[in-house]
Design an enzyme around this catalytic site. Structure first.
Site, mmCIF file in Angstrom:
data_model
loop_
_atom_site.group_PDB
_atom_site.id
_atom_site.type_symbol
_atom_site.label_atom_id
_atom_site.label_comp_id
_atom_site.label_asym_id
_atom_site.label_seq_id
_atom_site.Cartn_x
_atom_site.Cartn_y
_atom_site.Cartn_z
ATOM 1 N N ASP A 114 51.884 36.702 54.975
ATOM 2 C CA ASP A 114 52.821 37.798 54.735
ATOM 3 C C ASP A 114 52.664 38.399 53.342
ATOM 4 O O ASP A 114 52.363 37.688 52.385
ATOM 5 C CB ASP A 114 54.240 37.241 54.909
ATOM 6 C CG ASP A 114 55.279 38.304 55.154
ATOM 7 O OD1 ASP A 114 54.908 39.446 55.477
ATOM 8 O OD2 ASP A 114 56.474 37.988 55.049
ATOM 9 N N ASP A 137 58.732 45.921 59.559
ATOM 10 C CA ASP A 137 59.446 45.020 60.469
ATOM 11 C C ASP A 137 60.214 45.795 61.547
ATOM 12 O O ASP A 137 60.817 46.836 61.286
ATOM 13 C CB ASP A 137 60.433 44.160 59.678
ATOM 14 C CG ASP A 137 59.733 43.156 58.791
ATOM 15 O OD1 ASP A 137 58.523 42.936 58.977
ATOM 16 O OD2 ASP A 137 60.394 42.595 57.901
#
Length: 508
Positions: free
Chosen positions: A261, A311
């Site tokens: 990430d 997201d």
């Protein structure tokens, strides 16, 4: 007059003039129950690197007990007749044509299956679960183990869902023989947790970042000193990277998947890719998030999947998702990425937002309507995206299970050709997407992005990209053939925010 039950519990009445009537919409499962006789599900191909251990659990529905076998299986591999688990190691590159078999008191099933030993893994999009959208940073070892058991108990594992991924929140101190991140007090025995997941026939995933501090404010993959002491400082790269240390620890634990990430830059992606490949264990390398299309070619050489967006949130359209991205905003913006999708390399659209979600200690039902959920699953399948669930698997209802266990729909996602669907035509609010399939047929999805039901036929929608006459059409959600389907005359009525998903065969 021909009665045809459409995808969203909508009754469509066709006549020879091509007119259609829209009947009552109801939030019911369209997926027929699995029959008692065996059906072997999942992909028709499996990739493994030479020398890496193979773990493949044959996904099959049907009344248990089921007896499993595999014809022409290499002698280095074995299949557990009771569980369908294939294990072993192949050290030489090559391709093996196998026939998977399953039998019970109601019948027999078999499926052609290729094992390809080479440089690529994840030859079809990964299917599994990740913890963030349900639990956020509140994960514990027991929650992850319970989720793995729920994956099996719910039957999802019988349809190809495999990975149980720990997202942000597991990280503790950096120590041990590798000077690698260990589990924190919520994860007292990471090796035992991975063993639990593997014994269930599933695979284990983990989370990390090249930054010093993760999104949820846990230790990352770099630090300012060689001791690796974490000081919870801001989001930046530390002076010293521990990518190789952590990769060695993950391989020893038996990890099968890595979500890496923030941010997706080529330099740190290449560093971690080399670290993962230095061990004799296949670990799917998944990059998150907001990838740059200018770097897409590099991603394809270094990783198995990469996030193309920010997201996701459980909202259908733009403006409803706060600082996140809506389902339609993500799903209908992927054409520019299509050329970079191929077996072993996938555009990742983020996790599925169906079922019970919460991003923390409490979950609640998704805000997507039933029609929007059918569109969501169909889009991800058509776009060859990884199917990673984000919901609480202990709280699945019948509707959600039906969404996730339609094998004919999942077959579109797991098609071995690995082509991503693209938009080929539109008629007002209806967009037509086409995906070529390995058997020569096509998957066709008609999405209604408008706020009212609309009708069209394929040719009126500017349909092109499929040469020849449609000789057969099948509604994949209902798993029913459509009699006398005609691209010019058959009218398709699609509910607001809904979808019709077809598989068509063409001839001269």
């Amino acid at each position: 007059m021909i009665k045809y039950l459409g995808l969203l519990a909508v009754c469509l009445l066709f006549n020879t003039s091509g007119t259609a009537l829209l009947a009552q919409n109801a939030p019911v499962s369209l997926t027929p129950p699995s029959p008692p006789a065996p059906r072997i599900n999942g992909p028709a191909v499996f990739g493994v690197r030479p020398g890496s251990p193979i773990i493949y659990n044959i996904p099959a529905t049907g009344t248990r007990p089921i007896n499993f076998a595999a014809e022409n299986l290499p002698e280095e591999l074995t299949v557990d007749a009771a569980t369908g688990m294939i294990t072993g190691t192949l050290n030489t590159a090559g391709e093996y044509a196998v026939i998977l078999k399953a039998s019970n008191k109601f019948g027999n099933a078999q499926k052609k299956f290729r094992i390809i030993v080479g440089s690529r893994i994840a030859l079809t999009p990964p299917m599994g679960w990740s913890s963030w959208n349900a639990f956020g940073a509140t994960i514990t070892q027991e929650k992850i183990a319970n989720t793995a058991r729920a994956m099996v108990k719910s039957g999802l594992s019988q349809h190809g869902f495999t990975y149980i991924n720990m997202d942000d929140g597991w990280q503790g101190k950096r120590e041990g023989k590798y000077m690698a991140l260990q589990g924190n007090e919520k994860f007292p025995n990471m090796g035992a947790l991975v063993d639990t997941i593997h014994k269930l026939g599933l695979k284990a995933g983990i989370y990390s970042t090249p930054w010093e501090t993760s999104y949820a404010k846990f230790a990352g993959g770099s630090a300012e000193t060689a001791s690796g002491e974490w000081k919870k400082i801001g989001n930046k790269f530390g002076a010293i990277s521990f990518a190789k240390n952590d990769a060695d620890q993950w391989a020893e634990w038996g990890i099968d998947y890595l979500k890496y990430d923030w941010p997706i830059d080529v330099l740190h992606t290449e560093e971690m890719s080399k670290a993962l490949h230095s061990n004799k264990r296949d670990i799917v390398f998944s990059l998150s998030n907001s990838g740059k299309i200018a770097d897409a070619e590099a991603y394809g050489k270094l990783a198995e999947s990469w996030r193309t967006t920010g997201d996701i949130y459980d909202a259908w359209q733009d403006g409803d998702a706060f600082w996140h991205f809506s389902v339609s905003e993500i799903g209908f913006s992927q054409d520019k990425w299509a050329t970079f999708a191929a077996p072993g390399h996938w555009n990742d659209l983020d996790m599925l937002v169906v079922g019970q979600l919460g991003w923390g200690p409490k979950v609640k039902p998704t805000r997507l309507t039933p029609d929007e959920q059918y569109s969501h699953i169909t889009l991800w399948c058509m776009l060859s995206a990884p199917l990673i669930l984000g919901c609480d698997l202990d709280k699945l209802d019948d509707f959600t299970i039906g969404l996730l266990t339609n094998d004919e729909v999942l077959d579109v996602n797991q098609d071995e050709l690995g082509k991503q669907a693209t938009r080929v035509g539109s008629n007002g609010a209806i967009d037509i997407f086409v995906k070529p399939l390995a058997d020569g047929a096509y998957a066709i999805a008609a999405f209604n992005r408008g706020d009212a039901a609309r009708s069209t036929n394929l040719n009126k929608a500017g349909f092109f990209g499929v040469s020849g006459r449609i000789t057969k059409a099948r509604d994949l959600w209902r798993q029913q053939d459509i009699d006398k389907f005609n691209a010019n005359r058959t009218s398709i009525t699609v509910p607001a925010h809904g979808v019709v998903l077809l598989k068509v065969w063409v001839g001269k």
